[in-house]
Design a protein around this motif. Structure first.
Motif, short mmCIF file in Angstrom:
data_model
loop_
_atom_site.label_atom_id
_atom_site.label_comp_id
_atom_site.label_asym_id
_atom_site.label_seq_id
_atom_site.Cartn_x
_atom_site.Cartn_y
_atom_site.Cartn_z
N ALA A 56 -35.23 -79.22 -13.15
CA ALA A 56 -36.69 -78.11 -13.44
C ALA A 56 -37.25 -77.33 -12.69
N ASP A 57 -37.66 -77.61 -11.14
CA ASP A 57 -38.17 -77.08 -10.41
C ASP A 57 -37.60 -76.18 -9.39
N SER A 61 -36.11 -72.60 -3.63
CA SER A 61 -34.83 -72.66 -3.50
C SER A 61 -35.21 -70.95 -3.52
N PRO A 62 -34.91 -70.46 -2.15
CA PRO A 62 -34.86 -69.01 -1.82
C PRO A 62 -33.94 -67.98 -3.13
N VAL A 63 -32.33 -68.17 -2.97
CA VAL A 63 -32.24 -67.74 -3.77
C VAL A 63 -32.38 -67.75 -5.39
N MET A 64 -32.82 -68.95 -6.04
CA MET A 64 -33.37 -68.15 -7.83
C MET A 64 -35.10 -68.01 -7.36
N SER A 65 -35.74 -68.15 -6.34
CA SER A 65 -37.14 -66.75 -6.50
C SER A 65 -37.02 -66.02 -6.01
N TYR A 66 -36.03 -65.52 -5.66
CA TYR A 66 -35.27 -64.14 -5.59
C TYR A 66 -35.23 -63.52 -6.56
N TYR A 97 -32.27 -64.55 -20.60
CA TYR A 97 -34.35 -65.26 -19.96
C TYR A 97 -35.62 -65.30 -20.88
N GLN A 98 -35.26 -65.08 -21.65
CA GLN A 98 -36.82 -64.47 -22.63
C GLN A 98 -36.47 -65.65 -23.51
N THR A 99 -35.76 -66.76 -23.71
CA THR A 99 -36.28 -67.81 -24.41
C THR A 99 -35.68 -69.03 -23.53
N GLN A 100 -34.81 -68.94 -22.06
CA GLN A 100 -35.01 -70.36 -21.39
C GLN A 100 -35.20 -70.22 -19.62
N GLY A 101 -35.63 -68.65 -19.91
CA GLY A 101 -36.33 -68.76 -18.31
C GLY A 101 -34.89 -68.84 -16.59
N ILE A 102 -35.58 -68.84 -16.48
CA ILE A 102 -34.79 -69.02 -14.68
C ILE A 102 -34.03 -69.44 -14.86
N ASN A 103 -33.86 -70.81 -14.96
CA ASN A 103 -33.49 -71.05 -15.17
C ASN A 103 -31.81 -71.81 -16.13
N ALA A 104 -31.40 -71.07 -16.95
CA ALA A 104 -30.42 -70.28 -17.22
C ALA A 104 -28.99 -69.58 -16.06
N PHE A 105 -30.11 -69.25 -15.31
CA PHE A 105 -29.13 -68.82 -14.23
C PHE A 105 -28.75 -69.69 -13.25
N TYR A 106 -28.73 -71.03 -13.17
CA TYR A 106 -29.10 -71.76 -11.92
C TYR A 106 -27.37 -72.00 -11.81
N LEU A 107 -26.93 -72.55 -12.55
CA LEU A 107 -25.30 -73.09 -12.52
C LEU A 107 -24.55 -72.08 -12.60
N PRO A 108 -24.39 -71.02 -12.94
CA PRO A 108 -23.58 -69.65 -12.87
C PRO A 108 -23.66 -68.88 -12.08
N MET A 109 -25.12 -69.02 -10.82
CA MET A 109 -25.28 -68.47 -10.10
C MET A 109 -24.74 -69.31 -9.01
N LEU A 110 -24.75 -70.46 -8.98
CA LEU A 110 -23.63 -71.38 -7.78
C LEU A 110 -22.26 -71.13 -8.33
N GLU A 111 -21.69 -71.28 -9.37
CA GLU A 111 -20.62 -71.13 -9.32
C GLU A 111 -19.91 -69.70 -8.70
N ALA A 112 -20.82 -68.24 -9.44
CA ALA A 112 -20.21 -67.32 -8.19
C ALA A 112 -20.46 -67.26 -6.66
N ALA A 113 -21.52 -68.24 -6.17
CA ALA A 113 -21.43 -68.43 -5.21
C ALA A 113 -20.39 -68.77 -4.18
N ILE A 114 -19.81 -70.48 -5.07
CA ILE A 114 -18.83 -71.02 -4.48
C ILE A 114 -17.17 -70.45 -5.04
N MET A 115 -17.00 -69.68 -6.37
CA MET A 115 -15.45 -70.06 -6.60
C MET A 115 -15.38 -67.79 -6.12
N GLN A 116 -16.49 -67.63 -6.08
CA GLN A 116 -16.93 -65.34 -6.33
C GLN A 116 -16.88 -65.10 -4.35
N TYR A 117 -17.85 -64.87 -4.76
CA TYR A 117 -18.46 -64.82 -3.01
C TYR A 117 -17.88 -64.82 -2.18
#
Length: 326
Positions: free
Chosen positions: A99-100, A104-109, A202-222
């Motif tokens: 929830a919080d 996380s630097p990544v999610m804060s940025y 983002y307007q409906t779910q906030g920044i948390n909606a992008f946590y797992l998609p960003m994490l997957e990108a960091a692991i599988m694509q970056y």
């Protein structure tokens, strides 16, 4: 997409994976299976071909699901899943969105990028070099005290987690790159744009909606080699979940490196020796740089005391995000 036997090995060697790291998982098991079947046939020479095939199937299944000390007690079937399965098909681990995410630097940025873009109608004007504007960089730099890494104020930390522009601010540049890779933002006509569908989410779910998609990108694509200049062909991404599981267990960087070498010795062949280091020493530095410093620390999962680099300080965000059923 699942990795096939004839696909390039994920370690980056350029070989087919059946001739590379797949052998690490399967070679010993194949030898053991052959010995078991040979022994069964010697004791039962009258077995028909169908009966022998059934014995072989049962033996293979038993061996593939047998705990292996080289893999810290995991069986070959589980290791194969962690090495080759898509993100959403990984087993024995659950991914959660805490929830919080303020630690996380990544999610804060990313939250700063969203805030600035939404105030400007969904886009941010880039600098002449195509970077994030100085105003946002300054705001991101001011967040450093919120992160666990700020407990150890050394020069390299300032380079990673603060800077006068994006080029000198690795963690912010990493975040912007991930957002691009994940399809959250895109660059066009001198601006960083947030897609309309992403804005609605983002307007409906906030920044948390992008946590797992960003994490997957960091692991599988970056590309984990992006920030360094090591001359090697080691791609550690395939081994990320094994490394994460082990580090969460004991928090010892040195033990983690030893366990990776034991479990996946083929990696050493892609870490060339030099007059300055052996393959195992280079592999250790790659794990520290690419996996611990510029993945786990960027995300706020661990912090490293520079005076005690052998130990990782596990942060609550790590255990909140990854729950292992092993």
């Amino acid at each position: 997409m699942k990795l096939g036997r004839n696909d390039p090995c994920p370690c980056g060697s350029g070989k087919k994976h059946k001739h590379c790291c797949m052998n690490t998982v399967s070679t010993k098991q194949h030898a053991q299976i052959f010995d078991d079947i040979t022994q069964t046939l010697a004791m039962n020479p009258e077995l028909s071909l169908d009966e022998l095939n059934l014995v072989a199937e049962q033996t293979i299944a038993a061996r593939n699901n047998q705990a292996d000390s080289d893999f810290c007690g995991l069986c070959p079937t589980q290791i194969s899943n962690w090495l080759y399965a898509p993100f959403n098909e990984l087993t024995k681990v659950t991914f959660n969105t805490p929830a919080d995410l303020s630690s996380s630097p990544v999610m804060s940025y990313l939250a700063l990028i969203f805030t600035e873009a939404m105030q400007q109608g969904g886009s941010i004007k880039a600098t002449a070099k195509g970077n994030l504007p100085a105003k946002l960089v300054k705001q991101a730099s001011e967040l450093l005290p919120n992160f666990a890494v700020s407990k150890y104020p050394i020069h390299i930390s300032i380079i990673e987690f603060a800077g006068s522009n994006e080029d000198k601010f690795n963690a912010l540049h990493y975040t912007r790159t991930l957002a691009d890779v994940a399809g959250i933002i895109y660059y066009k006509s001198g601006h960083f744009h947030i897609k309309k569908s992403v804005q609605k989410l983002y307007q409906t779910q906030g920044i948390n909606a992008f946590y797992l998609p960003m994490l997957e990108a960091a692991i599988m694509q970056y590309n984990w080699r992006y920030f360094d200049s090591f001359t090697d062909s080691v791609d550690l991404r395939a081994f990320w979940l094994f490394m994460l599981w082990r580090l969460q267990k004991h928090a010892s960087v040195e033990q983690l490196i030893d366990e990776v070498i034991t479990a996946f010795p083929a990696l050493l062949s892609h870490a060339p020796a030099s007059q300055y280091s052996s393959p195992s020493e280079l592999l250790g530095r790659l794990i520290e740089s690419r996996f611990i410093n510029r993945f786990l620390e960027f995300w706020g999962f661990v912090s490293i005391d520079p005076k005690r680099r052998g130990n990782a300080n596990i942060q609550p965000l790590l255990t909140q995000t990854f729950q292992f059923a092993i």
